[in-house]
Design a protein around this motif. Sequence first.
Motif, PDB file in Angstrom:
ATOM      1  N   GLU A 533       0.839  -1.190   0.000  1.00 26.94           N
ATOM      2  CA  GLU A 533       0.000   0.000   0.000  1.00 26.94           C
ATOM      3  C   GLU A 533       0.879   1.247   0.000  1.00 26.94           C
ATOM      4  O   GLU A 533       1.907   1.290   0.685  1.00 26.94           O
ATOM      5  N   THR A 534       0.472   2.242  -0.731  1.00 24.37           N
ATOM      6  CA  THR A 534       1.251   3.477  -0.794  1.00 24.37           C
ATOM      7  C   THR A 534       1.065   4.293   0.484  1.00 24.37           C
ATOM      8  O   THR A 534       0.063   4.147   1.206  1.00 24.37           O
ATOM      9  N   ALA A 535       2.014   5.158   0.756  1.00 20.68           N
ATOM     10  CA  ALA A 535       1.941   6.026   1.934  1.00 20.68           C
ATOM     11  C   ALA A 535       0.730   6.955   1.843  1.00 20.68           C
ATOM     12  O   ALA A 535       0.081   7.262   2.851  1.00 20.68           O
ATOM     13  N   LEU A 536       0.416   7.390   0.612  1.00 23.83           N
ATOM     14  CA  LEU A 536      -0.739   8.265   0.402  1.00 23.83           C
ATOM     15  C   LEU A 536      -2.024   7.573   0.818  1.00 23.83           C
ATOM     16  O   LEU A 536      -2.877   8.175   1.481  1.00 23.83           O
ATOM     17  N   PHE A 537      -2.158   6.303   0.443  1.00 22.27           N
ATOM     18  CA  PHE A 537      -3.381   5.586   0.814  1.00 22.27           C
ATOM     19  C   PHE A 537      -3.464   5.398   2.323  1.00 22.27           C
ATOM     20  O   PHE A 537      -4.534   5.586   2.919  1.00 22.27           O
ATOM     21  N   LYS A 538      -2.364   5.016   2.963  1.00 24.47           N
ATOM     22  CA  LYS A 538      -2.374   4.803   4.415  1.00 24.47           C
ATOM     23  C   LYS A 538      -2.778   6.075   5.141  1.00 24.47           C
ATOM     24  O   LYS A 538      -3.556   6.027   6.099  1.00 24.47           O
ATOM     25  N   MET A 539      -2.265   7.195   4.684  1.00 18.74           N
ATOM     26  CA  MET A 539      -2.609   8.470   5.300  1.00 18.74           C
ATOM     27  C   MET A 539      -4.094   8.775   5.108  1.00 18.74           C
ATOM     28  O   MET A 539      -4.783   9.223   6.035  1.00 18.74           O
ATOM     29  N   SER A 540      -4.610   8.519   3.904  1.00 23.92           N
ATOM     30  CA  SER A 540      -6.025   8.793   3.624  1.00 23.92           C
ATOM     31  C   SER A 540      -6.940   7.884   4.442  1.00 23.92           C
ATOM     32  O   SER A 540      -8.019   8.305   4.883  1.00 23.92           O
ATOM     33  N   LEU A 541      -6.507   6.654   4.674  1.00 21.56           N
ATOM     34  CA  LEU A 541      -7.311   5.721   5.466  1.00 21.56           C
ATOM     35  C   LEU A 541      -7.443   6.200   6.909  1.00 21.56           C
ATOM     36  O   LEU A 541      -8.538   6.179   7.492  1.00 21.56           O
ATOM     37  N   TRP A 542      -6.333   6.635   7.481  1.00 23.94           N
ATOM     38  CA  TRP A 542      -6.367   7.149   8.853  1.00 23.94           C
ATOM     39  C   TRP A 542      -7.182   8.439   8.927  1.00 23.94           C
ATOM     40  O   TRP A 542      -7.954   8.644   9.886  1.00 23.94           O
ATOM     41  N   LEU A 543      -7.035   9.294   7.941  1.00 28.37           N
ATOM     42  CA  LEU A 543      -7.788  10.552   7.934  1.00 28.37           C
ATOM     43  C   LEU A 543      -9.286  10.282   7.833  1.00 28.37           C
ATOM     44  O   LEU A 543     -10.097  10.941   8.512  1.00 28.37           O
ATOM     45  N   THR A 544      -9.670   9.300   7.008  1.00 37.22           N
ATOM     46  CA  THR A 544     -11.082   8.915   6.895  1.00 37.22           C
ATOM     47  C   THR A 544     -11.610   8.403   8.226  1.00 37.22           C
ATOM     48  O   THR A 544     -12.706   8.790   8.669  1.00 37.22           O
ATOM     49  N   ALA A 545     -10.843   7.537   8.873  1.00 33.89           N
ATOM     50  CA  ALA A 545     -11.268   6.950  10.151  1.00 33.89           C
ATOM     51  C   ALA A 545     -11.455   8.034  11.211  1.00 33.89           C
ATOM     52  O   ALA A 545     -12.461   8.049  11.943  1.00 33.89           O
ATOM     53  N   PHE A 546     -10.498   8.959  11.307  1.00 30.91           N
ATOM     54  CA  PHE A 546     -10.593  10.025  12.312  1.00 30.91           C
ATOM     55  C   PHE A 546     -11.747  10.978  12.003  1.00 30.91           C
ATOM     56  O   PHE A 546     -12.383  11.502  12.929  1.00 30.91           O
ATOM     57  N   THR A 547     -12.035  11.211  10.725  1.00 26.84           N
ATOM     58  CA  THR A 547     -13.163  12.078  10.363  1.00 26.84           C
ATOM     59  C   THR A 547     -14.487  11.446  10.776  1.00 26.84           C
ATOM     60  O   THR A 547     -15.365  12.130  11.322  1.00 26.84           O
ATOM     61  N   TRP A 548     -14.634  10.142  10.533  1.00 25.96           N
ATOM     62  CA  TRP A 548     -15.851   9.442  10.958  1.00 25.96           C
ATOM     63  C   TRP A 548     -16.002   9.499  12.475  1.00 25.96           C
ATOM     64  O   TRP A 548     -17.097   9.771  12.998  1.00 25.96           O
ATOM     65  N   LEU A 549     -14.912   9.250  13.187  1.00 25.98           N
ATOM     66  CA  LEU A 549     -14.962   9.295  14.657  1.00 25.98           C
ATOM     67  C   LEU A 549     -15.319  10.695  15.142  1.00 25.98           C
ATOM     68  O   LEU A 549     -16.109  10.857  16.080  1.00 25.98           O
ATOM     69  N   GLY A 550     -14.744  11.718  14.495  1.00 24.62           N
ATOM     70  CA  GLY A 550     -15.039  13.090  14.871  1.00 24.62           C
ATOM     71  C   GLY A 550     -16.493  13.454  14.636  1.00 24.62           C
ATOM     72  O   GLY A 550     -17.124  14.104  15.476  1.00 24.62           O
ATOM     73  N   CYS A 551     -17.048  13.004  13.501  1.00 23.64           N
ATOM     74  CA  CYS A 551     -18.459  13.290  13.195  1.00 23.64           C
ATOM     75  C   CYS A 551     -19.400  12.591  14.175  1.00 23.64           C
ATOM     76  O   CYS A 551     -20.369  13.184  14.646  1.00 23.64           O
ATOM     77  N   VAL A 552     -19.098  11.340  14.469  1.00 22.48           N
ATOM     78  CA  VAL A 552     -19.927  10.588  15.420  1.00 22.48           C
ATOM     79  C   VAL A 552     -19.857  11.225  16.807  1.00 22.48           C
ATOM     80  O   VAL A 552     -20.875  11.376  17.495  1.00 22.48           O
ATOM     81  N   PHE A 553     -18.656  11.624  17.216  1.00 21.41           N
ATOM     82  CA  PHE A 553     -18.491  12.275  18.521  1.00 21.41           C
ATOM     83  C   PHE A 553     -19.291  13.569  18.583  1.00 21.41           C
ATOM     84  O   PHE A 553     -19.937  13.863  19.595  1.00 21.41           O
ATOM     85  N   LYS A 554     -19.252  14.345  17.503  1.00 20.41           N
ATOM     86  CA  LYS A 554     -19.991  15.614  17.493  1.00 20.41           C
ATOM     87  C   LYS A 554     -21.489  15.378  17.614  1.00 20.41           C
ATOM     88  O   LYS A 554     -22.176  16.082  18.361  1.00 20.41           O
ATOM     89  N   ILE A 555     -21.996  14.374  16.898  1.00 15.75           N
ATOM     90  CA  ILE A 555     -23.431  14.077  16.955  1.00 15.75           C
ATOM     91  C   ILE A 555     -23.828  13.639  18.361  1.00 15.75           C
ATOM     92  O   ILE A 555     -24.820  14.105  18.923  1.00 15.75           O
ATOM     93  N   LEU A 556     -23.023  12.725  18.932  1.00 16.06           N
ATOM     94  CA  LEU A 556     -23.328  12.236  20.285  1.00 16.06           C
ATOM     95  C   LEU A 556     -23.185  13.336  21.318  1.00 16.06           C
ATOM     96  O   LEU A 556     -23.967  13.429  22.265  1.00 16.06           O
ATOM     97  N   PHE A 557     -22.175  14.204  21.150  1.00 13.38           N
ATOM     98  CA  PHE A 557     -21.944  15.286  22.107  1.00 13.38           C
ATOM     99  C   PHE A 557     -23.086  16.287  22.068  1.00 13.38           C
ATOM    100  O   PHE A 557     -23.596  16.704  23.105  1.00 13.38           O
ATOM    101  N   VAL A 558     -23.500  16.665  20.861  1.00 13.73           N
ATOM    102  CA  VAL A 558     -24.605  17.620  20.705  1.00 13.73           C
ATOM    103  C   VAL A 558     -25.879  17.046  21.283  1.00 13.73           C
ATOM    104  O   VAL A 558     -26.641  17.723  21.974  1.00 13.73           O
ATOM    105  N   LYS A 559     -26.110  15.741  21.039  1.00 14.42           N
ATOM    106  CA  LYS A 559     -27.307  15.082  21.562  1.00 14.42           C
ATOM    107  C   LYS A 559     -27.283  15.064  23.083  1.00 14.42           C
ATOM    108  O   LYS A 559     -28.300  15.277  23.742  1.00 14.42           O
ATOM    109  N   ALA A 560     -26.089  14.803  23.642  1.00 16.95           N
ATOM    110  CA  ALA A 560     -25.961  14.742  25.097  1.00 16.95           C
ATOM    111  C   ALA A 560     -26.211  16.110  25.727  1.00 16.95           C
ATOM    112  O   ALA A 560     -26.837  16.232  26.779  1.00 16.95           O
ATOM    113  N   VAL A 561     -25.713  17.161  25.051  1.00 15.18           N
ATOM    114  CA  VAL A 561     -25.905  18.518  25.557  1.00 15.18           C
ATOM    115  C   VAL A 561     -27.378  18.895  25.549  1.00 15.18           C
ATOM    116  O   VAL A 561     -27.907  19.491  26.485  1.00 15.18           O
ATOM    117  N   LYS A 562     -28.071  18.504  24.449  1.00 13.37           N
ATOM    118  CA  LYS A 562     -29.504  18.811  24.346  1.00 13.37           C
ATOM    119  C   LYS A 562     -30.294  18.072  25.392  1.00 13.37           C
ATOM    120  O   LYS A 562     -31.295  18.542  25.887  1.00 13.37           O
TER     121      LYS A 562
END
Length: 562
Positions: A533-562
């Motif tokens: 696997e190329t370094a570019l792909f590995k970096m994109s895979l980690w960035l995708t994973a962290f973006t999904w985690l960040g979006c899920v955290f934001k949704i759960l956090f906003v819901k918890a605050v409400k």
Amino acid sequence: MRVFRKNGVYSFTAIIMLAILLILPQLVSRQMIVGSDALFHFNRVYDAGMQLKEHNFQYFISMYGFQQSARIILPFYGPIMTYLHGVIFLLSPTWFHYQLVSNFILYVLAGVSMACLLKKLEVPSKWGTVLSLLFMTTFSIQYWILRQGFSAWGAALMPFCLLPLVDLIKKQRIRSLPLAIFTGLMFQTHIFSSVLLVLIYLLFFSYLFFYSSEKIRLLKELSLSIFLFFLLTLNVWSSLFELYSGQKILPPFVNYSMHLSTITWQSVYMLLMPFPLFILLLVQFYVFWQKKESWPMMSKLILFVESIFLILSSNLIPWHFLITNEIKIAQIIQFPFRFFIPATILLLVNFGLLLKEGMVSIEKAEKALKWFFPFSLIQTVILLLFTLSFWQTENDYLQSGMHVTIHETNTAVVKSSFFDKNKQKALQLVEKATPDYLPVYYDEGQNNYKLYKKGIIDENKKFVKEVKGDSLIVKWQGDKNLNVTIPIIKYRETKLELNGKKLSEKEIELSSLGVIKVKQQEGDNQLRVSYEETALFKMSLWLTAFTWLGCVFKILFVKAVK
């Protein structure tokens, strides 16, 4: 879920009960449905499941499924949904149980998805429930049940993905995060369905943008959503970029008879399954013709977009002319009837809105729906029983189409393999040549399906294959020092090591579809296959994973605050 807090227990219970009822014929009869796409999807699900089981994640080459040929499939077919099916695979003792569980989940997903959308549109619960149940019986969903067509999973998810559309229409604003998440989830499920979803949004957005007084705000919200979408799907984009850069990839087969695969020809069953769907379509257009001046703007917009998809799914588009003149977009589409999937969803949604707005006689609608749903249910069950009946035959128990190789003459043995706890057994006894997405090195002028069968399926029995870490090991006995064909596919980044020595490009002979030929030695031979696997792909895979985690955290956090 909020949608089921008020009057929702009834809706959710009805959806669960219908899902159970629809899998009951197969559960009781203990019969499999091995449709036209079953072997392809079973192989990729098996590969993903074994990766999860052995904690050996191989995003690119197939080390477990597809004859352990090291071909690449995962990046082309919704990685996230593939791994979710891998989880279902691991929880299912046999292929029979996998089929039952996946069917049940699909039914529930479709019903809940439609119920949530109709609830968001404030359609009364009783109408929303009936229309959600009706959606579960449409061929858009049955496509997976009867043929294992993966478009059905895109269909089941699509009403969820249309939730942000409600805010776009009602409030003329785009909720960037939900839109990005839902579109990204669809892209990670089924790419063609995501194209249909984006087309729906594009049509609605274009109309509303034209009349909006806040064009700058809409563009900013859309831009943010697109940016988030690309981050959420960067793993797919980077893998496709890696695969298509510097090498030619064989596209899926071109359907030169695609004009037959329309709702106005051989695929008319999409329109008539169930028959009440066709009645609702006629009623909708009749009501519009009678009361078009008083129709709500939202219903007019939905009808307009729905009509576009109806036209695209029919022979009003000159598909035969387009395909014979080798128009690229027609070659990619393959089956025009798939445009009817979003049309089905928009039809049911619009009918719910017409009931809500009183554009349809409630009294007549109640009388009609009293027999609409039972009729749809009976029609669906009859079709299921008819399809299941093929399993009892000696010659037609596999509805897998052409290019299938069965390695066992005893029908009972083949059938029992789908009920065996060793799920690899069925995939070894029944194999289908599918050359899609193989690398193309030159043109042999021969049928690609036959080339795949000859180079991979026919040769596979001569070798022993096993997985060790991040490598696929191929072993065999050589009687002479000569070149032999190994049933392994080589892409640009595929690395080969023969008897402890890394092979250079000059030491590897390739067929037109990337099947390798190497020089064996007398006695024991071992080929190690891996993918770098190329370094570019590995970096994109980690960035995708962290973006999904960040979006899920934001949704759960906003819901918890409400």
